[in-house]
Design a protein around this motif. Sequence first.
Motif, PDB file in Angstrom:
ATOM      1  N   TYR A  22      31.778  13.340  17.164  1.00  0.00           N
ATOM      2  CA  TYR A  22      31.792  13.840  18.527  1.00  0.00           C
ATOM      3  C   TYR A  22      32.173  15.308  18.540  1.00  0.00           C
ATOM      4  CZ  TYR A  22      32.195   8.820  18.952  1.00  0.00           C
ATOM      5  OH  TYR A  22      32.000   7.480  18.808  1.00  0.00           O
ATOM      6  N   ASP A  24      34.227  18.488  19.428  1.00  0.00           N
ATOM      7  CA  ASP A  24      35.593  18.813  19.807  1.00  0.00           C
ATOM      8  C   ASP A  24      35.517  19.977  20.807  1.00  0.00           C
ATOM      9  OD1 ASP A  24      35.253  21.215  18.329  1.00  0.00           O
ATOM     10  OD2 ASP A  24      36.207  20.359  16.551  1.00  0.00           O
ATOM     11  N   GLU A  25      36.648  20.431  21.285  1.00  0.00           N
ATOM     12  CA  GLU A  25      36.683  21.480  22.308  1.00  0.00           C
ATOM     13  C   GLU A  25      36.008  22.769  21.822  1.00  0.00           C
ATOM     14  OE1 GLU A  25      37.118  22.656  26.058  1.00  0.00           O
ATOM     15  OE2 GLU A  25      37.796  20.706  25.361  1.00  0.00           O
ATOM     16  N   TYR A 174      31.746  13.357  24.216  1.00  0.00           N
ATOM     17  CA  TYR A 174      32.663  14.473  24.426  1.00  0.00           C
ATOM     18  C   TYR A 174      33.353  14.336  25.783  1.00  0.00           C
ATOM     19  CZ  TYR A 174      34.435  18.944  25.891  1.00  0.00           C
ATOM     20  OH  TYR A 174      35.245  19.917  26.390  1.00  0.00           O
ATOM     21  N   THR A 177      35.892  11.478  25.748  1.00  0.00           N
ATOM     22  CA  THR A 177      37.035  11.863  24.910  1.00  0.00           C
ATOM     23  C   THR A 177      37.907  12.890  25.631  1.00  0.00           C
ATOM     24  OG1 THR A 177      35.733  11.448  22.929  1.00  0.00           O
ATOM     25  CG2 THR A 177      37.705  12.787  22.665  1.00  0.00           C
ATOM     26  N   SER A 178      37.277  13.843  26.324  1.00  0.00           N
ATOM     27  CA  SER A 178      38.057  14.869  27.026  1.00  0.00           C
ATOM     28  C   SER A 178      38.864  14.260  28.177  1.00  0.00           C
ATOM     29  CB  SER A 178      37.153  15.989  27.523  1.00  0.00           C
ATOM     30  OG  SER A 178      36.303  15.540  28.554  1.00  0.00           O
ATOM     31  N   LEU A 180      40.289  11.401  28.047  1.00  0.00           N
ATOM     32  CA  LEU A 180      41.419  10.681  27.439  1.00  0.00           C
ATOM     33  C   LEU A 180      42.529  11.617  26.982  1.00  0.00           C
ATOM     34  CD1 LEU A 180      39.403   8.090  25.337  1.00  0.00           C
ATOM     35  CD2 LEU A 180      40.547   7.712  27.528  1.00  0.00           C
ATOM     36  N   HIS A 181      42.241  12.893  26.884  1.00  0.00           N
ATOM     37  CA  HIS A 181      43.252  13.837  26.385  1.00  0.00           C
ATOM     38  C   HIS A 181      43.923  14.587  27.505  1.00  0.00           C
ATOM     39  CE1 HIS A 181      41.024  13.173  22.633  1.00  0.00           C
ATOM     40  NE2 HIS A 181      42.229  13.148  22.160  1.00  0.00           N
TER      41      HIS A 181
END
Length: 181
Positions: A22, A24-25, A174, A177-178, A180-181
């Motif tokens: 996936y 990442d930032e 992405y 996942t974003s 969840l953070h």
Amino acid sequence: MLFSNPCDRVKPLRVEHKEGRYLDEKQAMEVMQALEDEDIQNRTTIKVLLYTGMRRGELCALRWSDFRTSGNSFILTVSRSRSIVAGKGVVEGNTKNGHSRQIILSPALRGVLLSYRWRLAQEAARHGRKLSPYLFVNSDGALIHPDTFTKRLRKIYDAIGFPREYHLHTLRHYFVTSLLH
């Protein structure tokens, strides 16, 4: 007469579970930078995918009527999808799970979409057409084939040097996942 089940001697196939790859930032920012060189439609489609987690077919079926305001919020209702069906071509139907969902969009994405709509309205008027009810149409006003988005994103990924395992759905991962953070 059988005294045992012959299927008992069959060994199940081994299935390798690969861990998903996936963005990442930092990689998401690389995609955003690569969009600077793209036309407004490509920039808009990728930003919508990146910041809504929509599936490709849902993006293809997006209509202007799917957006509404509520107070200060700009809300997108995802309720349809367009997909390729063997023998039928591209068809529109329900979303993959059959349920609609609402996404509150950021002010930045709202600005991107309103700017895109204004640009499309100008282009349609220049060609003597009405603005299409769909967001993503070609220069003739016809709906874009779903593979077009995939191919364009692949070119962007290749230009950045991203792995071949990255695909359009990677943007959905992405987004989730974003969250969840």
